[in-house]
Design a protein around this motif. Structure first.
Motif, mmCIF file in Angstrom:
data_model
loop_
_atom_site.group_PDB
_atom_site.id
_atom_site.type_symbol
_atom_site.label_atom_id
_atom_site.label_comp_id
_atom_site.label_asym_id
_atom_site.label_seq_id
_atom_site.Cartn_x
_atom_site.Cartn_y
_atom_site.Cartn_z
ATOM 1 N N MET A 70 0.853 -1.193 0.000
ATOM 2 C CA MET A 70 0.000 0.000 0.000
ATOM 3 C C MET A 70 0.884 1.235 0.000
ATOM 4 S SD MET A 70 -3.248 0.874 2.476
ATOM 5 C CE MET A 70 -4.173 -0.565 1.940
ATOM 6 N N ILE A 71 1.050 1.840 -1.181
ATOM 7 C CA ILE A 71 1.927 3.000 -1.318
ATOM 8 C C ILE A 71 1.332 4.240 -0.658
ATOM 9 C CG2 ILE A 71 2.929 4.602 -2.995
ATOM 10 C CD1 ILE A 71 3.377 2.346 -4.884
ATOM 11 N N ASN A 72 0.023 4.391 -0.725
ATOM 12 C CA ASN A 72 -0.631 5.631 -0.321
ATOM 13 C C ASN A 72 -1.596 5.387 0.845
ATOM 14 O OD1 ASN A 72 -1.863 8.123 -0.158
ATOM 15 N ND2 ASN A 72 -2.647 8.143 -2.252
ATOM 16 N N PRO A 73 -1.077 5.072 2.042
ATOM 17 C CA PRO A 73 -1.977 4.765 3.158
ATOM 18 C C PRO A 73 -2.873 5.927 3.558
ATOM 19 C CG PRO A 73 0.295 4.943 3.911
ATOM 20 C CD PRO A 73 0.339 4.953 2.426
ATOM 21 N N ASP A 74 -2.355 7.168 3.502
ATOM 22 C CA ASP A 74 -3.175 8.312 3.904
ATOM 23 C C ASP A 74 -4.423 8.462 3.036
ATOM 24 O OD1 ASP A 74 -1.320 8.860 5.825
ATOM 25 O OD2 ASP A 74 -0.414 10.571 4.794
ATOM 26 N N GLY A 75 -4.242 8.306 1.722
ATOM 27 C CA GLY A 75 -5.391 8.411 0.838
ATOM 28 C C GLY A 75 -6.414 7.338 1.119
ATOM 29 N N VAL A 76 -5.945 6.117 1.380
ATOM 30 C CA VAL A 76 -6.855 5.004 1.680
ATOM 31 C C VAL A 76 -7.610 5.276 2.970
ATOM 32 C CG1 VAL A 76 -6.945 2.556 2.278
ATOM 33 C CG2 VAL A 76 -5.449 3.333 0.432
ATOM 34 N N ILE A 77 -6.910 5.673 4.009
ATOM 35 C CA ILE A 77 -7.512 5.878 5.323
ATOM 36 C C ILE A 77 -8.592 6.956 5.273
ATOM 37 C CG2 ILE A 77 -7.037 6.739 7.661
ATOM 38 C CD1 ILE A 77 -4.167 5.482 7.218
ATOM 39 N N ASN A 78 -8.327 8.023 4.529
ATOM 40 C CA ASN A 78 -9.213 9.194 4.551
ATOM 41 C C ASN A 78 -10.261 9.193 3.444
ATOM 42 O OD1 ASN A 78 -8.022 10.879 6.817
ATOM 43 N ND2 ASN A 78 -6.205 10.447 5.604
ATOM 44 N N GLY A 79 -10.425 8.067 2.761
ATOM 45 C CA GLY A 79 -11.510 7.946 1.786
ATOM 46 C C GLY A 79 -11.287 8.708 0.503
ATOM 47 N N SER A 80 -10.031 9.011 0.165
ATOM 48 C CA SER A 80 -9.744 9.711 -1.088
ATOM 49 C C SER A 80 -9.919 8.758 -2.265
ATOM 50 C CB SER A 80 -8.327 10.272 -1.075
ATOM 51 O OG SER A 80 -8.182 11.228 -0.039
ATOM 52 N N HIS A 81 -10.088 9.335 -3.437
ATOM 53 C CA HIS A 81 -10.178 8.500 -4.632
ATOM 54 C C HIS A 81 -8.826 8.361 -5.313
ATOM 55 C CE1 HIS A 81 -11.290 6.668 -8.357
ATOM 56 N NE2 HIS A 81 -10.951 7.739 -9.049
ATOM 57 N N ARG A 82 -8.047 9.457 -5.389
ATOM 58 C CA ARG A 82 -6.838 9.411 -6.215
ATOM 59 C C ARG A 82 -5.599 10.006 -5.553
ATOM 60 N NH1 ARG A 82 -6.088 7.732 -11.164
ATOM 61 N NH2 ARG A 82 -4.330 8.498 -12.383
#
Length: 1010
Positions: free
Chosen positions: A825-837
């Motif tokens: 998982m390269i982008n944990p912050d985006g995943v955690i905060n419900g981001s799309h991209r």
């Protein structure tokens, strides 16, 4: 074919052609060619002509090769000379196209055949238009030239730019205006050239063009002959692309274009449906002309597309409403276009009529256009000494902004109406094919400078040495450091350690992710969903301005509520009768900003933006719904999507998890699913330049009905199967506990995200000495740089489960043969905060690989450092690098790779038929292996290997270009389902995605055989 040209015996025609090309125009060498101009060539002659002039220069011939052939067009050639050269070029290109020899076909394109043909055709058009002696003009040459322009142009992604730069737009306009009889291939090529906005505007402004075009349309319109109706369809396509010019559009609106087009629509609607009473008798007696009906259908689709384009503008929209377009479309939908039209053009008419109705309704202001999103994250400042540093993050990636504006890999930049004119043989809108996006100044040259890239120096790289200790110490010693520390953690503890920016009100149940989804679910029926929706909307009373807001994250985000565990619902739960449905998204990966109740059971859902985003990305959704009643049909409409098309219109459904039916896991849900442009318009965006000030932002809806099975249930609904960062950490702990004996697995933290979440990398192989490890190739895998692409994580889950826990000969051989470096998982912050991209930096992290900033893009900085260390310190290029993604518009799964012969930059073109042949073939290694190991799921026809300038800063291209890894790929998986093999017609589930991970692993063994 012989290995050496010296063994080749050239036929006399080849020798004469070579001598002809070696001499100056008008020389006596042309006399030897004259007898062969009009005669048929033998198969032997054809073969040798292709071998001599189709690609490279050949020895023992004075002049040969495709470049020499194209050079032969230059100068003062006679018509006979040019006819011969055109015949030869047509023979070569048609042969490569028919044999699907993409390599040699691209070689012809890269030799700039279109630019050469543009120059010849431009001279020819001026001669044709101005000549007074008709017999002096050979029409056969005109047919050949336009045929070549069209066929080669379909394969040249820069054809529209070359037409404009070659000065061919004005001559084509003159030819169209002044000549009644046009070569057969002229109109298809003219239409293709007009797809470019700049070309279309220039064509529309040409003196007399629009008057001539409308005269031809009105002349062809009354005809009932199939060729004439097909010709009308082509002229309507020209009208569509030239109407994008404001001046042209204004002029035609004064000429009552809307009224005329509605008359065209009614006439051809009546002619296109064989269910009409006027057609019934001929249909019964077998005299109905299906080809004529199909031609009328294409005219209808094109006419509706033009009307939809016009309805984007207030004056035209008001005129259409005054002409009762809503009543006309509604009557057509209700009376004539019945449920018998399941698929194909007839179904497209139903959807297009429905979309036209929506366009002509009064637009609504986007309710959140002036409201600032309350969740923010303070960003660090990049120091000038930091590689890739450009100050604040909002200017940190010049590549992201100037090259592709942060566009997704699955965005085709095509207007919704444009899709009506995409034909089966047209490459427009396809990945790697021609498109209208040729207008940027960066594309004006094919051999521009490469973007600057950064590399860490030896001192900076040294800190990554601990992540490669196996090269010094081997892997014989077990790793205990993380296992005992994490085994005792509960699910709640794991979730609480996750750092978030968006508010978290409760934690998700672990069962939501652990329950497998093995049920095979077919793609949903889409027949007449748009029709049902629009009729429902037309029958509704006018929308109230006092709709109730059911959920508002802006006010609920920081209300001080504690974060207790969610109580498990039971059958005797009491409903809150004072309210209707209740919503929430204050949990990990949740994404819901506001819910508005627009009817008793109809709810509009507005998604939250990515934190700090520079460019809007709305697609991923994940929310909780409760307080429902059993057997009531509820309508959910996600209203602020941005892509012009979606697999939701082709049978894809959202997924739902019911707490009362938790044993079933995630299931596809939703009836009457449709995707369409809605009435919301945002006109108050921050304007960056004058051009953007003229543009409005339109929004698209995902609309579906859900009938819940249990009163008082608590359900979660998502775009696709969720996979959170907390679940990754929990899963890694469990997998390490379950791993097979004889598996070496080390878990390292290679960096931390902006919010401080660990970025983990796993090293997996078998216990071995340092000497044995030195003999093993290294495979690097990564996933989830884009948070909304949850299917990438499920594929990665399959990879990890197989490598760590599966006992099979294949997995044993893989671990014995390779060392795996896996960043799940390269982008944990985006995943955690419900981001799309995006990450918390507000940008697409897959557009900063060229110059990652340690302060602003720590995720990519660490990932790139791992690959650089491997290449430059360990002295091992990755055997293969795969970055795993999801694709929202395509079926099956496939890969994108890098072929230097198909690059935007001319200097990348390798000698694919000589010393560079081996390198040219390397990019096919993985797709060829996947075709062998999993032909039932892998779709080779969707694979692309072009290197676009806009993707230079992506992982796939940067790892290839900067580190020389020819086997660098993006693996794309569908969100929807399969179109081939035994899985055809079924939607994808998590078990399928895990199997794709296993397929990928098996393909590495297949690659290793060769």
């Amino acid at each position: 074919m012989p290995d050496e040209d010296t063994k080749q015996t050239w036929c006399q025609l080849v020798v004469n052609t070579s001598n002809f090309l070696a001499e100056q125009p008008q020389s006596r060498a042309a006399d030897a060619i004259l007898p062969s101009i009009n005669r048929a060539w033998t198969e032997e002659e054809k073969h040798e002509l292709i071998e001599a002039f189709g690609h490279k220069k050949r020895t023992n011939l004075a002049k040969s090769g495709i470049k020499c052939l194209l050079l032969g067009f230059e100068g003062d050639r006679t018509q006979a000379d040019v006819i011969f050269l055109c015949r030869l070029l047509d023979l070569i290109f048609t042969h490569f196209s028919n044999d699907n020899d993409r390599k040699k076909e691209k070689y012809v394109v890269k030799a700039d055949a279109i630019a050469t043909l543009c120059r010849i055709t431009r001279k020819r058009v001026f001669l044709t238009v101005d000549v007074t002696d008709e017999p002096a003009i050979d029409p056969y040459l005109d047919e050949l030239l336009w045929k070549l322009m069209h066929s080669i142009g379909l394969k040249d992604s820069r054809v529209n730019l070359k037409v404009r730069m070659g000065g061919l737009v004005t001559p084509m306009c003159k030819l169209f205006v002044r000549k009644d009889e046009l070569p057969e291939a002229f109109l298809p090529f003219f239409i293709k050239a007009s797809r470019s906005p700049r070309n279309g505007q220039a064509i529309g402004r040409h003196e007399g063009f629009m008057q001539r075009l409308m005269a031809k349309i009105k002349m062809l319109d009354p005809s009932d002959q199939t060729p004439q109706v097909l010709l009308l369809d082509k002229h309507l396509q020209l009208l569509f692309f030239t109407l994008k010019n404001k001046r042209t559009r204004t002029h035609l609106l004064r000429e009552n274009i809307c009224k005329y087009l509605l008359e065209v629509l009614r006439r051809h609607l009546a002619a296109s449906s064989n269910s009409r009473p006027t057609r019934l008798l001929s249909s019964l007696f077998g005299t109905f002309d299906k080809s004529l009906s199909a031609a009328h259908t294409e005219v209808v689709i094109g006419t509706i597309a033009i009307l939809r384009l016009l309805s984007n503008f207030k004056k035209a929209r008001e005129e259409l409403k005054n002409l009762q377009v809503l009543e006309i479309c509604s009557r057509e939908l209700k009376e004539f276009w019945s449920d018998e039209w399941k698929t194909g053009p007839k179904a497209r008419i139903v959807d297009s009529l429905s979309a036209l109705c929506l366009r002509c309704m009064s637009p609504l202001p986007y309710p959140l256009e002036t409201r600032r999103f309350p969740v923010d994250f303070p960003l660090p400042t990049a120091t000038p000494s930091t590689p890739g540093g450009h100050g604040r993050v909002r200017n940190s990636s010049s590549i992201n902004i100037s090259f592709d504006n942060g566009r997704s890999s699955d965005e085709d930049n095509m207007d919704e109406e444009d899709e009506a004119f995409v034909r089966d043989d047209d490459e427009d809108g396809k990945e790697g094919g021609a498109s209208d996006d040729d207008e940027g100044k960066d594309d004006e040259e094919t051999n521009g400078a490469l973007p600057k890239t950064t590399r860490l120096n030896p001192q900076q790289l040294a800190k990554y040495a601990p992540f490669f200790v196996e090269n010094e110490q081997g892997t014989l010693q077990p790793t205990f450091s993380m296992m005992y520390q994490t085994n005792q953690e509960t699910w709640r503890t794991t979730c609480e350690k996750t750092r978030h920016v968006m508010p978290i009100h409760h934690h998700l149940p672990i069962e939501m992710f652990n329950t497998p989804t093995r049920v095979r679910e077919k793609t949903a029926k889409t027949t007449n969903n748009m029709k049902k929706m629009i009729i429902e909307e037309l029958d509704k009373p006018e929308r109230s301005t006092n709709n109730q807001v059911i959920f508002d994250l802006d006010t609920a985000a920081f209300d001080g509520l504690p974060g207790p565990e969610l109580p498990f619902p039971s059958a005797n739960v009491k409903l809150d009768t004072s309210k209707d449905l209740q919503f929430d998204s204050r949990f990990e990966s949740g994404n819901l900003r506001m819910v508005v109740q627009v009817a008793p059971t109809h709810y509009e859902l507005f998604l939250s933006p990515d934190v700090n985003q520079l460019r809007d990305h709305y697609q991923w959704f994940f929310f909780q719904v409760s307080n429902m009643r059993k057997s009531v049909k509820y309508t959910f409409e996600v209203v602020n999507c941005l892509k012009t098309s979606s697999l939701y219109s082709q049978g894809m459904q959202p997924v739902m998890y019911s707490m009362m039916e938790a044993a079933n896991g995630w299931r596809r849900t939703g009836e009457n699913v449709c995707y369409f442009r809605n009435l919301y318009i945002n006109e108050n965006e921050e304007k960056k330049n004058l051009e953007e000030q003229k543009k409005k932002k339109y929004y698209y809806s995902i609309r579906f009905n859900v009938t819940f099975q249990n009163t008082g249930d608590i359900c979660y609904i998502a775009y696709h199967y969720p996979y959170t960062y907390s679940f990754l950490n929990s899963s890694l702990c469990l997998l390490r506990k379950r791993k097979q004996e004889g598996v070496y697995c080390r878990e390292d933290v290679i960096g931390h995200s902006l919010a401080g979440n660990p970025i983990k990398m796993l090293t997996i192989t078998t216990p071995a000495s340092a000497a044995d490890i030195a003999n093993r190739e290294v495979i690097v895998l990564s996933a989830r740089v884009h948070p909304g692409e949850t299917n990438a994580s499920w594929i990665m889950q399959g990879i990890l489960e197989n490598l760590l826990c599966r006992q099979s000969n294949e997995m044993y051989r893989l671990r014995e043969t390779f060392v795996f470096k896996i960043i799940p998982m390269i982008n944990p912050d985006g995943v955690i905060n419900g981001s799309h991209r995006c990450s918390l930096a507000g940008i697409d992290l897959n557009r900063v690989w060229d110059r990652p900033n340690e302060a602003l893009h720590p995720e990519i900085f660490a990932c790139k450092a791992i690959i650089q260390y491997l290449c430059e310190v360990v002295n091992k290029k990755p055997y293969v690098y795969v970055d795993i993604h999801g694709h929202s518009k395509k079926w099956d799964y496939f890969v994108y790779g890098n072929n230097a012969a198909d690059s935007w930059r001319a200097d990348d073109l390798v000698d694919v038929l000589g010393t560079g042949q081996l390198e040219e073939e390397q990019h096919l290694a993985l797709p060829r292996a996947l075709e062998v190991t999993c032909a039932g799921r892998f779709n080779a026809s969707e694979c692309r290997f072009n290197v676009a300038r806009a993707k230079e800063s992506s992982a796939r291209v940067n790892v290839w270009r900067q580190f020389g890894v020819a086997t660098s790929y993006t693996l794309e998986s569908t969100f929807c389902g399969f179109h081939k093999g035994q899985n055809s017609g079924y939607q994808i589930n998590t078990s399928d995605l895990k199997e794709i991970g296993r397929d990928l692993l098996h393909s590495f063994l297949e690659m290793n055989k060769n």
